[in-house]
Design a protein around this motif. Structure first.
Motif, PDB file in Angstrom:
ATOM      1  N   PRO A 106       0.661  -1.178  -0.109  1.00  0.00           N
ATOM      2  CA  PRO A 106       0.182  -0.110   0.038  1.00  0.00           C
ATOM      3  C   PRO A 106       0.847   1.488   0.128  1.00  0.00           C
ATOM      4  O   PRO A 106       1.874   1.334   0.757  1.00  0.00           O
ATOM      5  CB  PRO A 106      -0.852  -0.350   1.300  1.00  0.00           C
ATOM      6  CG  PRO A 106      -0.771  -1.697   1.718  1.00  0.00           C
ATOM      7  CD  PRO A 106       0.434  -2.226   1.018  1.00  0.00           C
ATOM      8  N   CYS A 152      -4.789  -5.453  -6.810  1.00  0.00           N
ATOM      9  CA  CYS A 152      -4.494  -4.019  -6.569  1.00  0.00           C
ATOM     10  C   CYS A 152      -4.145  -3.092  -7.695  1.00  0.00           C
ATOM     11  O   CYS A 152      -3.121  -2.868  -7.566  1.00  0.00           O
ATOM     12  CB  CYS A 152      -3.653  -3.663  -5.225  1.00  0.00           C
ATOM     13  SG  CYS A 152      -2.229  -4.618  -5.255  1.00  0.00           S
ATOM     14  N   ARG A 181      -2.412   0.312  -8.223  1.00  0.00           N
ATOM     15  CA  ARG A 181      -0.877   0.270  -7.896  1.00  0.00           C
ATOM     16  C   ARG A 181       0.033   0.175  -9.281  1.00  0.00           C
ATOM     17  O   ARG A 181       1.163   0.073  -9.232  1.00  0.00           O
ATOM     18  CB  ARG A 181      -0.591  -0.597  -6.809  1.00  0.00           C
ATOM     19  CG  ARG A 181      -1.184  -0.409  -5.380  1.00  0.00           C
ATOM     20  CD  ARG A 181      -0.723  -1.221  -4.387  1.00  0.00           C
ATOM     21  NE  ARG A 181      -1.639  -1.122  -3.313  1.00  0.00           N
ATOM     22  CZ  ARG A 181      -2.020  -1.998  -2.301  1.00  0.00           C
ATOM     23  NH1 ARG A 181      -1.396  -3.055  -2.373  1.00  0.00           N
ATOM     24  NH2 ARG A 181      -2.703  -1.761  -1.550  1.00  0.00           N
ATOM     25  N   ARG A 226      -8.266   5.712  -4.002  1.00  0.00           N
ATOM     26  CA  ARG A 226      -7.195   4.730  -3.263  1.00  0.00           C
ATOM     27  C   ARG A 226      -5.938   5.283  -2.954  1.00  0.00           C
ATOM     28  O   ARG A 226      -5.564   4.820  -1.888  1.00  0.00           O
ATOM     29  CB  ARG A 226      -7.371   3.538  -4.184  1.00  0.00           C
ATOM     30  CG  ARG A 226      -8.559   2.675  -4.195  1.00  0.00           C
ATOM     31  CD  ARG A 226      -8.586   1.584  -5.128  1.00  0.00           C
ATOM     32  NE  ARG A 226      -9.745   0.855  -5.361  1.00  0.00           N
ATOM     33  CZ  ARG A 226     -10.300  -0.138  -4.821  1.00  0.00           C
ATOM     34  NH1 ARG A 226      -9.608  -0.690  -3.700  1.00  0.00           N
ATOM     35  NH2 ARG A 226     -11.343  -0.737  -4.988  1.00  0.00           N
ATOM     36  N   TYR A 227      -5.529   6.071  -3.843  1.00  0.00           N
ATOM     37  CA  TYR A 227      -4.035   6.515  -3.471  1.00  0.00           C
ATOM     38  C   TYR A 227      -4.220   7.424  -2.213  1.00  0.00           C
ATOM     39  O   TYR A 227      -3.238   7.522  -1.192  1.00  0.00           O
ATOM     40  CB  TYR A 227      -3.596   7.662  -4.578  1.00  0.00           C
ATOM     41  CG  TYR A 227      -3.414   6.941  -5.995  1.00  0.00           C
ATOM     42  CD1 TYR A 227      -3.047   5.545  -5.966  1.00  0.00           C
ATOM     43  CD2 TYR A 227      -3.589   7.544  -7.124  1.00  0.00           C
ATOM     44  CE1 TYR A 227      -2.728   4.748  -7.186  1.00  0.00           C
ATOM     45  CE2 TYR A 227      -3.462   6.808  -8.459  1.00  0.00           C
ATOM     46  CZ  TYR A 227      -3.047   5.603  -8.381  1.00  0.00           C
ATOM     47  OH  TYR A 227      -2.927   4.907  -9.697  1.00  0.00           O
ATOM     48  N   GLU A 282      -4.534   5.228   0.938  1.00  0.00           N
ATOM     49  CA  GLU A 282      -3.181   4.712   0.976  1.00  0.00           C
ATOM     50  C   GLU A 282      -1.907   5.484   1.336  1.00  0.00           C
ATOM     51  O   GLU A 282      -0.839   5.084   1.517  1.00  0.00           O
ATOM     52  CB  GLU A 282      -2.879   3.535   0.004  1.00  0.00           C
ATOM     53  CG  GLU A 282      -3.623   2.506  -0.280  1.00  0.00           C
ATOM     54  CD  GLU A 282      -3.361   1.517  -1.361  1.00  0.00           C
ATOM     55  OE1 GLU A 282      -2.357   1.809  -1.934  1.00  0.00           O
ATOM     56  OE2 GLU A 282      -4.159   0.371  -1.609  1.00  0.00           O
ATOM     57  N   THR A 298      -0.631   7.510  -0.860  1.00  0.00           N
ATOM     58  CA  THR A 298       0.428   7.426  -1.836  1.00  0.00           C
ATOM     59  C   THR A 298       1.138   8.777  -2.164  1.00  0.00           C
ATOM     60  O   THR A 298       0.334   9.658  -2.110  1.00  0.00           O
ATOM     61  CB  THR A 298      -0.234   6.772  -3.016  1.00  0.00           C
ATOM     62  OG1 THR A 298      -0.707   5.419  -2.777  1.00  0.00           O
ATOM     63  CG2 THR A 298       0.762   6.534  -4.302  1.00  0.00           C
TER      64      THR A 298
END
Length: 109
Positions: free
Chosen positions: A24, A57, A60, A79-80, A83, A85
């Motif tokens: 992640p 995932c 990614r 999602r970024y 997580e 990111t």
């Protein structure tokens, strides 16, 4: 004519195994995955992800310039954020320098 990946091949399984291993908050480009495997190229990895990537995932795996997968930008950006990111200024691209995973030890640099 059947799709090139109508059944999971050993290559498909290898690509998906790499994708599942990306931690992640980290990413790999399509080309990074091909280079890591020593087989295929960005287009082949993209074909695998298009046909089989829904169960892993997928967010990614991105373009080398940090753009999320085409057609899935909104979900990927969410999602970024979830997580943490690393993103480039503007928030629409992943910061590849900080987020790229080389297949080794997990975790932020």
């Amino acid at each position: 004519m059947p799709h090139a990946f109508s059944r999971p091949t050993e290559y498909v399984e290898r690509v998906l195994d790499v994708v599942e291993a990306i931690p992640p908050g980290r990413v790999m480009s399509y080309g990074d995955i091909a280079e890591f495997l020593g087989e295929g190229g960005p287009r082949q990895v993209g074909s695998v992800m298009s046909a089989w990537g829904g169960g892993v995932c997928w967010w990614r795996v991105i373009r080398a310039d940090g753009r999320p997968p085409a057609g899935h930008e909104v979900e990927a950006l969410g999602r970024y954020a979830a997580e943490a990111t690393p993103m480039r200024p503007g928030g629409d691209r992943v910061d590849m320098r900080r987020a790229r995973w080389d297949g080794g030890a997990a975790g932020p640099e």
